[in-house]
Design a protein around this motif. Structure first.
Motif, PDB file in Angstrom:
ATOM      1  N   VAL A 135      55.154  54.812 120.016  1.00 49.20           N
ATOM      2  CA  VAL A 135      55.683  55.894 120.852  1.00 49.20           C
ATOM      3  C   VAL A 135      54.719  57.073 120.873  1.00 49.20           C
ATOM      4  O   VAL A 135      54.401  57.628 121.939  1.00 49.20           O
ATOM      5  CB  VAL A 135      57.069  56.331 120.347  1.00 49.20           C
ATOM      6  CG1 VAL A 135      57.533  57.607 121.062  1.00 49.20           C
ATOM      7  CG2 VAL A 135      58.099  55.224 120.551  1.00 49.20           C
ATOM      8  N   LEU A 136      54.226  57.457 119.712  1.00 53.01           N
ATOM      9  CA  LEU A 136      53.379  58.652 119.625  1.00 53.01           C
ATOM     10  C   LEU A 136      52.011  58.441 120.267  1.00 53.01           C
ATOM     11  O   LEU A 136      51.476  59.350 120.911  1.00 53.01           O
ATOM     12  CB  LEU A 136      53.221  59.077 118.168  1.00 53.01           C
ATOM     13  CG  LEU A 136      54.506  59.534 117.492  1.00 53.01           C
ATOM     14  CD1 LEU A 136      54.248  59.890 116.031  1.00 53.01           C
ATOM     15  CD2 LEU A 136      55.117  60.729 118.223  1.00 53.01           C
ATOM     16  N   LEU A 137      51.439  57.251 120.116  1.00 56.30           N
ATOM     17  CA  LEU A 137      50.137  56.984 120.725  1.00 56.30           C
ATOM     18  C   LEU A 137      50.267  56.758 122.224  1.00 56.30           C
ATOM     19  O   LEU A 137      49.564  57.377 123.027  1.00 56.30           O
ATOM     20  CB  LEU A 137      49.494  55.767 120.060  1.00 56.30           C
ATOM     21  CG  LEU A 137      48.140  55.326 120.621  1.00 56.30           C
ATOM     22  CD1 LEU A 137      47.087  56.419 120.436  1.00 56.30           C
ATOM     23  CD2 LEU A 137      47.673  54.026 119.968  1.00 56.30           C
ATOM     24  N   ALA A 181      42.546  59.490 119.286  1.00 56.48           N
ATOM     25  CA  ALA A 181      43.600  58.730 119.944  1.00 56.48           C
ATOM     26  C   ALA A 181      43.051  57.606 120.819  1.00 56.48           C
ATOM     27  O   ALA A 181      43.550  56.478 120.769  1.00 56.48           O
ATOM     28  CB  ALA A 181      44.481  59.669 120.777  1.00 56.48           C
ATOM     29  N   GLU A 182      42.038  57.884 121.628  1.00 50.49           N
ATOM     30  CA  GLU A 182      41.514  56.851 122.519  1.00 50.49           C
ATOM     31  C   GLU A 182      40.857  55.721 121.732  1.00 50.49           C
ATOM     32  O   GLU A 182      40.992  54.552 122.071  1.00 50.49           O
ATOM     33  CB  GLU A 182      40.539  57.456 123.519  1.00 50.49           C
ATOM     34  CG  GLU A 182      40.157  56.495 124.640  1.00 50.49           C
ATOM     35  CD  GLU A 182      39.415  57.185 125.762  1.00 50.49           C
ATOM     36  OE1 GLU A 182      39.970  57.285 126.872  1.00 50.49           O
ATOM     37  OE2 GLU A 182      38.273  57.630 125.520  1.00 50.49           O
ATOM     38  N   TRP A 183      40.141  56.074 120.666  1.00 57.84           N
ATOM     39  CA  TRP A 183      39.514  55.066 119.811  1.00 57.84           C
ATOM     40  C   TRP A 183      40.594  54.180 119.191  1.00 57.84           C
ATOM     41  O   TRP A 183      40.504  52.946 119.226  1.00 57.84           O
ATOM     42  CB  TRP A 183      38.711  55.764 118.716  1.00 57.84           C
ATOM     43  CG  TRP A 183      37.676  54.927 118.018  1.00 57.84           C
ATOM     44  CD1 TRP A 183      36.335  54.945 118.227  1.00 57.84           C
ATOM     45  CD2 TRP A 183      37.900  53.951 116.970  1.00 57.84           C
ATOM     46  NE1 TRP A 183      35.700  54.052 117.385  1.00 57.84           N
ATOM     47  CE2 TRP A 183      36.645  53.430 116.598  1.00 57.84           C
ATOM     48  CE3 TRP A 183      39.033  53.480 116.316  1.00 57.84           C
ATOM     49  CZ2 TRP A 183      36.482  52.465 115.610  1.00 57.84           C
ATOM     50  CZ3 TRP A 183      38.887  52.503 115.325  1.00 57.84           C
ATOM     51  CH2 TRP A 183      37.634  52.008 114.978  1.00 57.84           C
ATOM     52  N   LEU A 184      41.618  54.791 118.629  1.00 62.18           N
ATOM     53  CA  LEU A 184      42.683  54.034 117.979  1.00 62.18           C
ATOM     54  C   LEU A 184      43.450  53.177 118.978  1.00 62.18           C
ATOM     55  O   LEU A 184      43.854  52.053 118.669  1.00 62.18           O
ATOM     56  CB  LEU A 184      43.633  54.990 117.254  1.00 62.18           C
ATOM     57  CG  LEU A 184      43.029  55.698 116.036  1.00 62.18           C
ATOM     58  CD1 LEU A 184      43.931  56.826 115.570  1.00 62.18           C
ATOM     59  CD2 LEU A 184      42.771  54.714 114.897  1.00 62.18           C
ATOM     60  N   PHE A 185      43.650  53.700 120.179  1.00 66.98           N
ATOM     61  CA  PHE A 185      44.326  52.928 121.224  1.00 66.98           C
ATOM     62  C   PHE A 185      43.537  51.662 121.553  1.00 66.98           C
ATOM     63  O   PHE A 185      44.093  50.561 121.626  1.00 66.98           O
ATOM     64  CB  PHE A 185      44.490  53.790 122.472  1.00 66.98           C
ATOM     65  CG  PHE A 185      45.059  53.070 123.663  1.00 66.98           C
ATOM     66  CD1 PHE A 185      46.374  52.644 123.663  1.00 66.98           C
ATOM     67  CD2 PHE A 185      44.287  52.818 124.776  1.00 66.98           C
ATOM     68  CE1 PHE A 185      46.904  51.971 124.756  1.00 66.98           C
ATOM     69  CE2 PHE A 185      44.805  52.158 125.877  1.00 66.98           C
ATOM     70  CZ  PHE A 185      46.120  51.731 125.861  1.00 66.98           C
ATOM     71  N   ASN A 186      42.233  51.801 121.711  1.00 68.69           N
ATOM     72  CA  ASN A 186      41.418  50.641 122.053  1.00 68.69           C
ATOM     73  C   ASN A 186      41.244  49.687 120.877  1.00 68.69           C
ATOM     74  O   ASN A 186      41.155  48.477 121.073  1.00 68.69           O
ATOM     75  CB  ASN A 186      40.070  51.087 122.613  1.00 68.69           C
ATOM     76  CG  ASN A 186      40.161  51.407 124.085  1.00 68.69           C
ATOM     77  OD1 ASN A 186      40.149  50.513 124.921  1.00 68.69           O
ATOM     78  ND2 ASN A 186      40.290  52.688 124.411  1.00 68.69           N
ATOM     79  N   TYR A 187      41.237  50.208 119.653  1.00 68.06           N
ATOM     80  CA  TYR A 187      41.237  49.328 118.479  1.00 68.06           C
ATOM     81  C   TYR A 187      42.515  48.500 118.461  1.00 68.06           C
ATOM     82  O   TYR A 187      42.480  47.280 118.271  1.00 68.06           O
ATOM     83  CB  TYR A 187      41.119  50.167 117.205  1.00 68.06           C
ATOM     84  CG  TYR A 187      41.035  49.356 115.927  1.00 68.06           C
ATOM     85  CD1 TYR A 187      39.806  48.964 115.406  1.00 68.06           C
ATOM     86  CD2 TYR A 187      42.189  48.996 115.233  1.00 68.06           C
ATOM     87  CE1 TYR A 187      39.722  48.223 114.228  1.00 68.06           C
ATOM     88  CE2 TYR A 187      42.123  48.256 114.060  1.00 68.06           C
ATOM     89  CZ  TYR A 187      40.888  47.885 113.559  1.00 68.06           C
ATOM     90  OH  TYR A 187      40.816  47.147 112.399  1.00 68.06           O
ATOM     91  N   HIS A 188      43.644  49.168 118.693  1.00 66.84           N
ATOM     92  CA  HIS A 188      44.932  48.465 118.720  1.00 66.84           C
ATOM     93  C   HIS A 188      44.954  47.388 119.800  1.00 66.84           C
ATOM     94  O   HIS A 188      45.307  46.232 119.527  1.00 66.84           O
ATOM     95  CB  HIS A 188      46.060  49.468 118.962  1.00 66.84           C
ATOM     96  CG  HIS A 188      47.383  48.831 119.262  1.00 66.84           C
ATOM     97  ND1 HIS A 188      48.214  48.348 118.285  1.00 66.84           N
ATOM     98  CD2 HIS A 188      48.003  48.562 120.449  1.00 66.84           C
ATOM     99  CE1 HIS A 188      49.291  47.804 118.845  1.00 66.84           C
ATOM    100  NE2 HIS A 188      49.190  47.936 120.148  1.00 66.84           N
ATOM    101  N   VAL A 189      44.587  47.748 121.007  1.00 63.90           N
ATOM    102  CA  VAL A 189      44.639  46.798 122.125  1.00 63.90           C
ATOM    103  C   VAL A 189      43.667  45.640 121.905  1.00 63.90           C
ATOM    104  O   VAL A 189      44.009  44.469 122.132  1.00 63.90           O
ATOM    105  CB  VAL A 189      44.350  47.521 123.458  1.00 63.90           C
ATOM    106  CG1 VAL A 189      44.212  46.511 124.588  1.00 63.90           C
ATOM    107  CG2 VAL A 189      45.448  48.526 123.774  1.00 63.90           C
TER     108      VAL A 189
END
Length: 224
Positions: A135-137, A181-189
């Motif tokens: 939710v937060l990301l 945030a963008e780095w973590l989002f792309n790591y997650h995806v």
């Protein structure tokens, strides 16, 4: 720690190159994201969506969901599996949000620090670190990493974490990875897609993976 951080950077570069870079933009309204993610536990994406759409077509407002008999909510979300437990959790979360905020909305989380927002969300019944971080990301672009079974499995096989569960891996990866945030989002995806397409739980497709030289699981199970 520095060696692991360098390895994490390499994993990021290789898997984003393989699976693609994505812009971090909100995909769903925050309450939609929260309830859908609560429904997503131990079910498929298609069944999560069916359960959510049934819920909203049966009860057009969150207030109506809260006021309904729990059995009726469970019937609406039945496609998402474990409906009785999820219905109780959803109603309890809605009740707490309404009691504390005076409305059923979590938009106020945008104004909180990541740590404060995580603490508030995980205080809701049925909301753990994965749901809260999603939710937060995804909704508020806060620098936090959602760790699901795929992110956990890939990170563990590569030797980035030694953790039995995604919940345990969450804090380890948070300390290891950049707080962007963008780095973590792309790591997650990237790790999610890698776990779904290549680094499968059973019979991983190691011949298609660019990280075999860095993978502890490959060295122990496949390398000759």
């Amino acid at each position: 720690m520095q060696d692991l951080q360098a390895k994490a950077e390499l994993v990021y570069r290789e898997l984003v190159a393989l699976h693609g870079f994505n812009q971090l933009v909100p995909r769903r309204e925050p309450m939609h994201e929260l309830i859908s993610t609560m429904l997503s536990h131990q079910t498929t994406e298609a069944n999560e969506e069916r359960g959510y759409q049934n819920l909203r077509s049966t009860f057009p407002t969150w207030e109506a969901v809260l006021a309904a008999p729990v059995e009726a909510v469970a019937e609406a979300i039945k496609p998402a599996n474990y409906a009785p437990a999820k219905a109780k959790n959803i109603q309890a979360a809605l009740a707490k949000i309404l009691a504390e905020r005076g409305e059923i909305s979590i938009n106020f989380l945008a104004e909180l620090s990541t740590e404060a927002a995580m603490a508030w969300l995980t205080g809701l019944r049925g909301v753990g670190p994965k749901t809260a971080s999603l939710v937060l990301l995804f909704c508020f672009s806060k620098p936090i990493l959602p760790v699901d079974t795929h992110v956990h499995r890939v990170s563990q096989r590569l030797g980035l974490v030694k953790a039995k569960t995604p919940t345990e891996a969450h804090e380890i990866l948070w300390q290891l990875l950049p707080h962007d945030a963008e780095w973590l989002f792309n790591y997650h995806v990237a790790l999610l897609r890698h776990g779904q397409r290549i680094c499968l739980a059973q019979r991983p497709r190691c011949s298609q993976c660019p990280l075999t030289a860095q993978c502890l699981w490959y060295a122990a199970n496949q390398a000759k």
